[in-house]
Write a protein that holds these residues in place. Structure first.
Motif, PDB file in Angstrom:
ATOM      1  N   ILE A  85       0.831  -1.206   0.000  1.00  0.00           N
ATOM      2  CA  ILE A  85       0.000   0.000   0.000  1.00  0.00           C
ATOM      3  C   ILE A  85       0.866   1.257   0.000  1.00  0.00           C
ATOM      4  N   ARG A  86       1.932   1.234   0.770  1.00  0.00           N
ATOM      5  CA  ARG A  86       2.839   2.394   0.714  1.00  0.00           C
ATOM      6  C   ARG A  86       3.430   2.529  -0.685  1.00  0.00           C
ATOM      7  N   TYR A  87       3.793   1.410  -1.277  1.00  0.00           N
ATOM      8  CA  TYR A  87       4.368   1.458  -2.631  1.00  0.00           C
ATOM      9  C   TYR A  87       3.331   1.979  -3.624  1.00  0.00           C
ATOM     10  N   GLY A  88       2.125   1.503  -3.522  1.00  0.00           N
ATOM     11  CA  GLY A  88       1.065   1.932  -4.430  1.00  0.00           C
ATOM     12  C   GLY A  88       0.777   3.419  -4.326  1.00  0.00           C
ATOM     13  N   ASP A  89       1.050   3.952  -3.147  1.00  0.00           N
ATOM     14  CA  ASP A  89       0.836   5.382  -2.914  1.00  0.00           C
ATOM     15  C   ASP A  89       1.956   6.213  -3.545  1.00  0.00           C
ATOM     16  N   GLN A  90       3.148   5.611  -3.678  1.00  0.00           N
ATOM     17  CA  GLN A  90       4.317   6.338  -4.207  1.00  0.00           C
ATOM     18  C   GLN A  90       4.525   6.095  -5.698  1.00  0.00           C
ATOM     19  N   ARG A  91       4.319   4.866  -6.108  1.00  0.00           N
ATOM     20  CA  ARG A  91       4.629   4.467  -7.472  1.00  0.00           C
ATOM     21  C   ARG A  91       3.641   5.108  -8.440  1.00  0.00           C
TER      22      ARG A  91
END
Lengths: 775, 775
Positions: free
Chosen positions: A457-463
């Protein structure tokens, strides 16, 4: 329509000979861009142009030359068109349509051109656009530098206090949880990256020793034997350690849980005094040797023997044939010095069922003892920091006092005595005392799912990847399908969290009379949680693409280490069958066997009452407030649970009445039985989540938990939609509306998604994944 | 009822004082066994006994003493009861009921007892059993040594020739398939078990060299450059190699496919002459450097630059910032000497879109060249035999002829020239020529699924666990739930096999005009097959329990190596979106971008016609022949495809009409779009499977393929049941009947399951799993 009188802008070149024809350029560019002008479209344009009286023959010829499918404009020409069109575009306006721009281009020649001349052109071009299927104010972005959309502008925004939600999750266990987090955040707990199994095992043992030194291993043991008498804290330790390395968790669980607690649960004071302190300090590493190669699920049929010798007052432990060897035994391949061995007790040739015995397997210098043969299970998908092994016993002699004698013993006359007459019943009572494993494992699994969700979820927020034409790229978590992939699992992990808290509380505060129910509940939640973890980690891995495939980003370990969670401590499918049978009998029941006595009386009765549950007015109710109403949710879940339970019972009864053997009848209904358990567990999970929402005081947390609970409920209803439709409990309009609600909840929760995973409060050193901790 | 006059047997002891009371013993034993006599049952028994006139007071007292819930019989007593009852049991009879045995016990005292006396006792006991819920002829097995059931007796029985089915699967590719199988069965292809990545990589390179030496690497290249000009054979090689090590397959695919075929597809004769022979012989190892850290799916936005210098007639290749580095590049970390690098071509400050260039990265002695920085991607979930790396270019200069110039070039005046005006269009045309990867990957994935199924199904056929009371343990593949877990995947793998054959044929025999369609088909089948593999291997692993977790049994490698298949060669979710857009436009379309022009005309028309598909008489038809009818299946699949397609188009149009930005509109409909693709692919797969069944001549093979095809169709309909119910295409009675049909087909196919996986004809050395190759 713009007020053209006020427009004036510089433009230094013409594409068309007759400037007014430039108004066709935007349309032509859109038509040619990406090389997709079809014959049908070309024909449509040609016919339209030819039919216009106000265009001269030369005009027409020039226009038609630009849309000749056999002679497309060159790359350079197209770029020139675009450049000139761009000059007519107002970057700041969000309301300018393609026709507006077209008219501006027409104005080049004569800014004072009359409205009478422009109006027909305006409507003509608009119609042309429409017949070509162009969305006018949309197409404009082909000529703009920026392009904001609802999807682009959306982002993380917390509506609650992360710290407060962490407090709610940790509850009364916050202190021990924080203690453990501090320990595993120490530099010495840096992850081992060597692929050499021996290096890894050594590291895991070292970590375990640190935990033992901190007094964490003995937590559940009696105070007089070095412990805290606190099983609840023990579970919290297991769960919190699971944010770190899962080999460590399992090694820890084998030593202090399986090995230590088998002594505590099946032995008596003399065993406690002799062993527990050394087990808790890890001075005495040991094993739990139950599973055999030929018997994993059906442990009632274990074949290892313990033959009693009246003369010497000893037992002879023996592996009768190769496939009766103990297999997958944790702590066996490398470190274990003793083992709790499950074996059939034979006295005077008479079989007294499976009992447990303490058998030394290595001396204190780690040499394997005589009569014992140990093999290494070798490389596994995961958990390679745990030394699983195979043990063979070649007539190993142990003293009488090594029998764990809480539930059965041999009296001074050499007779077998037990308060429980039935061998079966006694064995399953023994197993019942070990139910803790079926609480520790699903809680460990949940922690792994939380780690995966946090990273994904953190990655999805940044990527960022893709975006609107001319606009910047968009965080992938803004895509609806990405939300659909992750948000329901986020909700489900919260749901499972509270359900496992409930199971833990039931276990900690258990009465003897509740044991059957709690055993079934734990078995079921073990399956439910570990399958949830399997699916969650899988989806999270895929949601992180290639980055998710790199071991450094943790999904490798998370997925492979938890892979066996669906198998050990009871194969999930077997457990689901057991839960179903427990649900069907609803009274004292044996694990592993179905008794045909009085099976159906209770359940069949329910079939009738459940009919009244079906409310004909509700089946088509798609009102938004109704759809997210907790009353509706629990009603639907309970209805499903009771109805499936009753129909399964009826079905089996029918099969039996038709003369079928009960083994065959239950086999035919197996698929149905799994659904009995599933529906039961889903109801329990929802019930506990709703209760948690109700009891939450903090308004911010309450609101977000409520949304998560709604999403859990609705996505579960969506999954089971075909069943509800079949039953007539819902109609198509309603299941469709539920699908829409799920989408909407996913969209709304996305805003809180990062704060929601942050509330899990997993130490950054444990997450470790470079995709979210650094770039 | 037996003829009691003829019964006579020896029995030397009594349990009860009054022998006729022994007739109660079987009932009592059943009631107490497993310790589950409930208070309700005890009361029922007590009341019943008390109401019997023919029992004396003493009789009653004695009987009641045996069912006193506060004073249960001891273990020894229960065993005595059982022993005496067993003597009355006729082992050979399958018809003896509990009452029959009870009466035999009553006969002990007086074998000449009159029928008049027995009859009422018989009926009394029968009633008592009934009210206790005992299944009489079932309960008897508690006293028997053997117990055969339908479930126990079922086993493998082939109804077709395995060899003939293998011939059908291999088709015209049998020769090359068998050649490859022979090579990978050589002792030198024994699996590498070292966990040391470098050892593994070295082994994989060695294997690749052997394959190159056998001429397999160059198969697809032109004959004049050392190849066979046989792309079809190349795919067969990829697929067959996939029975062995998947790192080998990917290394092979990177070298001969991605690297070699990028030259072949994007370059011109001068490049072929210079490179292809050395690539085919593996003298020149190379890379395919497209993906960048910041751009994996959205490759149109790659940031690496290739700036043309008019003076020196060279390109300068540069990585503008860290996250524009090339990442995950196979062959880069260790072996590659050159790379096809995708970069934005800049001439005189003008961006001409992404083009491809050959860039040397290492010299022939394997030293990394100046300006090139290479990092190792490090440990991955799987495929650790492939040396994936990260490449940075620091203003690396390459000559003009290193531009792969099939679709664009720089003329002698230093101008950019291309037959395709649009940069986008050109880029996607270039990508289109590389579509082969999207055929190779799903075929490789399918082979992995076949390996997993072979191991799990053979194991399920051998592994025994649990069984009927008193009977021997049963092969787990006889359990309905186990069949349910594996048979649909077996059917689906056959289905995917024929669909991928079809895609291959379409590709091999392609016309230019079909390319858009074939690209979408390949992209979709790539997603469909790799997700099928993911799910199949997962289920197979779990179906093998702890054994499945040991690396030696292959699921470790199969699962982890194929894990990235859903990501590379196009992320599955992104691909499914693209396929949907292709389906919606149904005409020349750009990968990666949605053109709003003429989008819906075709599709919306279909909505109306599809209504006529819905046959009101069929929605409730549960006739068995109808349910397995191929006409019904394809009708239902096609209806779903068209209906979803039309509704998605209508929905998007509605969203656009409401003024929503198209980017937002497509985002909202993403979930719907995935279903558009799914339904399309399912229809294609079914259609091809049905065609195969129709064209199969051999009767045995035809029959079993037909059943598999039915199972594929029905289990897919079952999965989509809620949609059909929502649409009113089916009613609940029908979806229920379909569920039943699926169960039945699973049961029937189980008999042929082992022969069906044997027909995959995977070399035993490749399967290697000890659970099925040895014990």
């Amino acid at each position: 329509m713009l007020n053209f009188k006020e427009i004036s802008f510089p433009l230094e070149f013409y594409i068309m000979t007759n400037p007014i024809l430039n108004s066709f350029l935007p349309l032509f560019y859109i038509a040619w861009s990406d090389d997709v002008l079809t014959e049908k479209e070309a024909t449509l344009l040609q016919e339209s142009i030819n039919s216009q009286d106000w265009l001269t023959k030369a005009d027409k010829k020039e226009l038609l030359s630009k849309i000749n499918i056999d002679n497309p404009p060159t790359r350079t020409e197209l770029l020139e068109w675009k450049d000139s069109i761009k000059k007519a575009v107002n970057e700041d306006s969000e309301e300018e349509s393609l026709t507006d721009i077209a008219l501006k281009l027409a104005l080049l020649d004569d800014p004072k051109i009359s409205n009478e001349k422009l109006k027909p052109l305006y409507f003509y071009l608009q119609n042309l656009e429409k017949s070509l299927g162009i969305i006018s104010n949309e197409a404009v972005y082909a000529f703009k530098e920026t392009h904001d959309t609802i999807t682009s502008k959306y982002s993380t925004e917390a509506t609650f206090s992360v710290e407060k939600l962490t407090e709610i999750l940790d509850g009364n266990q916050a202190e021990i949880i924080n203690t453990v987090k501090k320990v595993i955040s120490r530099p010495t707990f840096k992850y081992e990256t060597s692929t050499d199994i021996e290096v890894y095992r050594e590291k895991v043992l070292k970590w375990c020793k640190i935990l033992a030194k901190e007094g964490l291993g003995a937590t559940a043991y009696p105070k007089k034997h070095g412990g805290q008498d606190d099983i609840e804290a023990y579970f919290s330790i297991m769960e919190t350690l699971s944010y770190h390395d899962l080999s460590l968790v399992i090694k820890f669980g084998v030593q202090f849980g399986l090995w230590g607690m088998s002594i505590q649960s099946l032995g008596t004071e003399k065993h406690y005094a002799k062993y527990l302190k050394d087990i808790g300090s890890l001075k005495l590493p040991g094993c739990f040797a139950m599973t055999e190669t030929n018997h994993g699920s059906n442990v009632k049929s274990l074949e290892t023997t313990a033959i009693y010798d009246h003369k010497t007052k000893t037992f002879t432990i023996n592996t009768p044939h190769k496939l009766a060897r103990k297999e997958y035994i944790g702590n066996a391949a490398r470190d274990g010095q003793m083992a709790t061995v499950f074996a059939k007790l034979i006295i005077d040739g008479k079989d007294h069922g499976v009992n447990a015995f303490i058998v030394p397997i290595r001396d204190s210098k780690n040499n394997v003892l005589e009569g014992i043969t140990i093999e290494d299970c070798g490389h596994k998908m995961g958990l390679n920091g745990v030394d699983n092994g195979i043990i063979y016993f070649d007539n190993v002699i142990i003293p009488k006092e090594n029998m764990l004698d809480r539930f059965a013993s041999i009296n001074s006359k050499g007779q077998f005595v037990s308060p429980i007459a039935s061998d079966n019943r006694r064995f399953f009572t023994m197993l019942g005392t070990l139910v803790g494993g079926r609480i520790g494992v699903p809680r460990s699994a949940l922690a792994a799912a939380k780690s995966a969700l946090t990273i994904a979820i953190r990655y999805g927020d940044q990527r960022r990847q893709f975006g609107p034409q001319g606009g910047s790229e968009v965080p992938i978590l803004n895509y609806r399908i990405h939300q659909r992939r992750l948000m329901p699992y986020l909700a489900k992990s919260y749901a499972v969290h509270f359900a496992l808290q409930y199971v833990t509380q039931r276990f900690v505060k258990r009465q003897e009379s509740e044991m059957q129910e709690i055993e079934a509940l734990a078995a079921g939640m073990k399956a439910y949680s570990t399958w949830n973890t399997r699916d969650t980690i899988q989806e999270c891995r895929e949601a992180c693409g290639g980055k998710g495939y790199l071991s450094e980003n943790r999904f490798d370990a998370l997925k492979n280490d938890t892979e066996v969670y669906t198998t050990f401590e009871g194969d999930n499918t077997v457990l689901m069958n057991l839960v179903a049978k427990n649900r069907l009998t609803e009274f004292r029941n044996q694990f592993g066997e179905m008794n045909v006595l009085s099976l159906f009386n209770y359940v069949v009765d329910q079939a009738k009452t459940s009919i009244t549950y079906k409310n004909p007015f509700a089946t088509r109710n798609t009102d938004e407030n109704h759809l997210i109403d907790s009353e509706f949710h629990i009603h639907a879940f309970t209805f499903r649970e009771k109805e499936i339970q009753a129909s399964a019972a009826k079905r089996i009864k029918k099969l039996l009445n038709s003369g079928l053997d009960s083994f065959d009848a239950f086999n035919i209904a197996q698929h149905h039985l799994i659904n009995v358990s599933q529906a039961y567990l889903e109801r329990i999970v929802l019930e506990q989540f709703q209760l948690q929402v109700e009891n939450t005081k903090d308004e911010g947390c309450k609101a977000v938990l409520k949304k998560l609970c709604q999403l859990y409920a609705l996505s579960t209803l969506e999954k089971n939609a075909s069943w509800y439709l079949e039953q007539g409990y819902m109609e198509g309009v309603k299941t469709k509306a539920i699908r829409k609600s799920v989408n909407q909840l996913c969209w709304e929760i996305r805003q809180n998604a990062v704060p929601l995973v942050n509330a899990f409060n997993i130490p950054e050193s444990c997450l470790s994944a470079p995709i979210v901790t650094k770039q």
